[in-house]
Scaffold this active site. Sequence first.
Site, PDB file in Angstrom:
ATOM      1  N   ASP A 257      -5.848  -3.245  10.707  1.00  0.00           N
ATOM      2  CA  ASP A 257      -5.511  -2.068   9.904  1.00  0.00           C
ATOM      3  C   ASP A 257      -6.785  -1.283   9.600  1.00  0.00           C
ATOM      4  O   ASP A 257      -7.793  -1.861   9.173  1.00  0.00           O
ATOM      5  CB  ASP A 257      -4.844  -2.521   8.608  1.00  0.00           C
ATOM      6  CG  ASP A 257      -4.243  -1.372   7.821  1.00  0.00           C
ATOM      7  OD1 ASP A 257      -3.793  -0.390   8.442  1.00  0.00           O
ATOM      8  OD2 ASP A 257      -4.203  -1.467   6.578  1.00  0.00           O
TER       9      ASP A 257
ATOM     10  N   HIS B 182      -2.735   5.660  -0.836  1.00  0.00           N
ATOM     11  CA  HIS B 182      -3.152   4.262  -0.880  1.00  0.00           C
ATOM     12  C   HIS B 182      -3.412   3.800  -2.315  1.00  0.00           C
ATOM     13  O   HIS B 182      -3.831   4.602  -3.167  1.00  0.00           O
ATOM     14  CB  HIS B 182      -4.458   4.068  -0.096  1.00  0.00           C
ATOM     15  CG  HIS B 182      -4.324   4.181   1.388  1.00  0.00           C
ATOM     16  ND1 HIS B 182      -4.766   5.277   2.093  1.00  0.00           N
ATOM     17  CD2 HIS B 182      -3.816   3.318   2.306  1.00  0.00           C
ATOM     18  CE1 HIS B 182      -4.542   5.081   3.389  1.00  0.00           C
ATOM     19  NE2 HIS B 182      -3.967   3.919   3.545  1.00  0.00           N
TER      20      HIS B 182
ATOM     21  N   THR C  84      -0.763  -3.082  -2.254  1.00  0.00           N
ATOM     22  CA  THR C  84      -0.996  -3.172  -3.696  1.00  0.00           C
ATOM     23  C   THR C  84       0.111  -3.928  -4.418  1.00  0.00           C
ATOM     24  O   THR C  84      -0.151  -4.779  -5.281  1.00  0.00           O
ATOM     25  CB  THR C  84      -1.154  -1.760  -4.287  1.00  0.00           C
ATOM     26  OG1 THR C  84      -2.234  -1.097  -3.631  1.00  0.00           O
ATOM     27  CG2 THR C  84      -1.418  -1.807  -5.775  1.00  0.00           C
TER      28      THR C  84
ATOM     29  N   ASN D 287       3.533   0.224   5.226  1.00  0.00           N
ATOM     30  CA  ASN D 287       2.461  -0.695   4.834  1.00  0.00           C
ATOM     31  C   ASN D 287       2.583  -0.989   3.346  1.00  0.00           C
ATOM     32  O   ASN D 287       2.645  -0.059   2.526  1.00  0.00           O
ATOM     33  CB  ASN D 287       1.091  -0.088   5.127  1.00  0.00           C
ATOM     34  CG  ASN D 287       0.760  -0.067   6.598  1.00  0.00           C
ATOM     35  OD1 ASN D 287       1.590  -0.393   7.451  1.00  0.00           O
ATOM     36  ND2 ASN D 287      -0.465   0.309   6.920  1.00  0.00           N
TER      37      ASN D 287
END
Length: 276
Positions: free
Chosen positions: A82, A174, A228, A225
Amino acid sequence: MTLATLAEVLQPALKGRYAVAGLVTLGWEDMRAFVAAAEAEGCPVILQAGPSCRAHTPLPILGKMFRHLAENASVPVVAHLDHGYTMQECREALDSGFSSLMFDGSRKSLTQNIDETAEIAAMAHAAGISCEGEIGFVGYANGENSAGTDPDDAAKFAVETGVDAMAISVGNVHLQQDKEGGLDIARIRAIEAVTRVPLVIHGGSGVPVAQRSALARGSNICKFNIGTELRMAFGDALRAAVNSDPSRFDRVTILKETHDPMVAATRRVLRAFMAE
């Protein structure tokens, strides 16, 4: 042996109207739990080694860990790099047994991003593995701002790079700890109109679960994805294990207690992406 390439799990997802989870790993405890959860749900899973994981554990070691889990799993497991930022990093992952490379050239100009991604995709395909690229920059919570994906750029990128999957920037961020955001559906539809390459959402933890499910079943987004959200679940489980007996010091005993909570949390994530 169930080691799979990214294309081998995303093409069926594209046709079957579901998505596959790209789960961001940090160590043996979480990656083992991710595979156990995928086996319990009977679905494929993508194990991802991102920059923070690679800073902690060398790529050749991660490759062996991923492949060991894949070879003993009852479901397809993708060993995925990644956010590889250089040709050297991507080549090292390939040589370490990864079955999929993600090259992130999203901070570069369109021309440079296309040229470098195409080179890495060609290298991956020559070795019989897959490549994911990124067009449009996905930003970070409390950090760099996003630059949304232009549909015309996405069409050009898909054709000229030959990637097996394309990460896009459509309101995703993200490292987002809440799920109060939402994705730009109009932009997603505009990108879908110009390419059939499976689409990828980075920063999936910040996307509301209902929207994840709707897009998994009703769009060309075939990979979300998740990092967290599951790191937070691991932190909660670890904190509970440590606090349950402050006199304990054996980390193997402590870490063992994170397994079941992590499997349960991961199963909840995986179910949201399944076909109706």
